[in-house]
Structures are given as structure tokens and as C-alpha cells.
Design an enzyme around this catalytic site. Structure first.
Site, mmCIF file in Angstrom:
data_model
loop_
_atom_site.group_PDB
_atom_site.id
_atom_site.type_symbol
_atom_site.label_atom_id
_atom_site.label_comp_id
_atom_site.label_asym_id
_atom_site.label_seq_id
_atom_site.Cartn_x
_atom_site.Cartn_y
_atom_site.Cartn_z
ATOM 1 C CG ASP A 1 18.097 94.495 -15.132
ATOM 2 O OD1 ASP A 1 18.595 93.951 -15.973
ATOM 3 O OD2 ASP A 1 18.943 95.336 -13.855
ATOM 4 C CG ASP B 1 18.193 90.299 -17.782
ATOM 5 O OD1 ASP B 1 18.837 90.531 -16.396
ATOM 6 O OD2 ASP B 1 17.760 91.685 -18.503
ATOM 7 N N GLY B 2 19.965 88.400 -16.448
ATOM 8 C CA GLY B 2 21.014 87.291 -16.469
ATOM 9 C C GLY B 2 21.497 86.403 -15.649
ATOM 10 N NE ARG C 1 24.835 84.440 -13.767
ATOM 11 C CZ ARG C 1 24.123 86.190 -13.506
ATOM 12 N NH1 ARG C 1 24.722 87.149 -14.412
ATOM 13 N NH2 ARG C 1 23.778 85.831 -12.495
ATOM 14 C CB THR D 1 22.956 86.736 -27.087
ATOM 15 O OG1 THR D 1 22.291 86.519 -26.522
ATOM 16 C CG2 THR D 1 22.989 84.586 -27.429
ATOM 17 C CG ASP E 1 20.504 93.283 -18.904
ATOM 18 O OD1 ASP E 1 20.091 93.458 -18.410
ATOM 19 O OD2 ASP E 1 22.294 94.323 -18.757
ATOM 20 C CG ASP F 1 19.558 98.080 -17.049
ATOM 21 O OD1 ASP F 1 18.205 97.288 -16.803
ATOM 22 O OD2 ASP F 1 20.657 96.754 -16.799
#
Length: 210
Positions: free
Chosen positions: A43, A46-47, A51, A57, A64, A68
Site C-alpha cells: 500500500d 502504489d501511491g 505519482r 486515476t 486503494d 484498505d
């Protein structure tokens, strides 16, 4: 294609790991904890990938957030079976987590943001710090997930003894992370109240514009 963006591929792997963790939750704590914690660790990537690769998106933000929430809910469900005396408090924690984040994401989508982590600078100051300070966000999320993982693990094994402390490793980590989990639940309450206030404001503005 959006469906094959790197952060979304990471999200699919997280879902597969969660399914494996759930499937083995009652009979193999090693596989369960390994898959669950690896899913949570991903997790954090992915962010960053979204970026770095300019692949942020709405689908990715939804994937995401839902992953979670589903991860925590599935683990809490399993923990409730192991600790039936605490089932009520675990259920309330799970419900608050799901409802507050869903409403918060819904409001941010209505206001045009791509992610529930895109907080306006004129929003709630606690949520602003929570989402804009990556160290705070990582510490809170990691501490919260580690608390539940150690709570689950402690039902099966205590881990090695810690010299001069009088605790085994897993219960020690559980109690160490417990205050973080409590604060995270309080932040969820703020999530819920702030999102409710925002969606009411949107309703009132819509009625004025009729």
C-alpha cells in the site's frame, strides 16, 4: 489502458494476498500474517508509483481505499472469532472505519478530487496533517495495521521473550501499537463528522441553486 497502470497492478496483487490471508486465517497464522502484512506494505508503493509515473486515476483511488477497508474488515472479522468477548468493540471499530472512509471518499469525489487523500488546505486541520504529512500518515496506518496483526498473531503464538521487559514480542508490539489504533479510530470519527458536514453543505448549496 487504466486497468493496466502500475499502481492498479499493485492493487490487484494486494487483493490476491488478502484472499489468501482470509482463506488460511483460521488454520495457518504464518501464511495469514505474511500475506496480510505484505499487502499492507505494498500500500505504501502504489501511491508512490501513481505519482512517479503520472498514473493517478479515480479507479486507482477507489481500488486503494476499498482494498484498505476490506483488508482491515476481514482481519477484524477473523479476530472477532478468536476473541468473542471483544467482538462488539471490534465490530464498532470496523463499522466506523468503513463508513467514515466511504463517506469521506464520496465527498471528495463529489468535489472533484481524484483521491480521498487530496485534502483542501481550508479543510479540517487534523485531517490536513494526517493526509499531507506522509510520515504521520505512514506511522498511523502502519501502527494501526500492526496492532490488529499482532492481536491476531497473539491468539496463536506469543513470540520470543524480550529480555528484561517481561513480555513476549507479539503482545509487546500489540500493546505498543494499541494507542495508535485508538487515535486512528478517533481520526475516523473526525472523518465521519467532517465528511457529513461537507455533504450537508453541498446539499444546502444545491438547494439554493434551484
Amino acid at each position: 489502458m487504466v486497468v493496466f497502470f502500475v499502481p492498479n497492478l499493485i492493487g490487484y496483487v494486494r487483493v490476491v494476498l488478502l484472499v489468501i490471508a482470509c482463506f488460511r486465517m483460521q488454520d495457518d497464522y504464518k501464511v495469514t500474517v505474511s500475506c496480510y502484512l505484505l499487502s499492507q506494505l505494498l500500500d505504501a508503493f502504489d501511491g508512490h508509483a501513481a505519482r512517479m509515473l503520472n498514473q493517478s486515476t479515480k479507479f486507482g483511488a477507489m481500488l486503494d481505499m476499498l482494498t484498505d477497508r476490506a483488508s482491515t474488515a476481514c482481519l477484524i472479522t477473523g479476530i472477532s472469532v478468536l476473541y468473542p468477548a471483544y467482538a462488539f468493540w471490534l465490530q464498532m471499530s470496523m463499522a466506523l472505519d468503513i463508513v467514515s472512509h466511504w463517506l469521506h471518499l464520496h465527498v471528495t469525489q463529489m468535489s472533484g478530487s481524484q483521491s480521498h487523500k487530496a485534502i483542501s488546505l481550508d479543510g479540517n486541520p487534523i485531517l490536513r496533517v494526517y493526509y499531507t504529512n506522509r510520515i504521520v500518515l505512514f506511522f498511523m496506518c502502519a501502527g494501526n495495521e500492526l496492532f490488529y496483526a499482532m492481536l491476531y498473531l497473539t491468539a496463536f503464538v506469543q513470540g520470543p521473550a524480550i529480555p528484561n521487559i517481561g513480555y513476549n514480542l507479539f503482545p509487546f508490539l500489540m500493546w505498543l501499537c494499541f494507542p495508535v489504533a485508538v487515535v486512528k479510530s478517533l481520526i475516523n470519527v473526525i472523518h465521519l463528522l467532517a465528511a457529513s458536514a461537507n455533504i450537508i453543505a453541498i446539499d444546502e448549496q444545491d438547494r439554493k441553486n434551484r
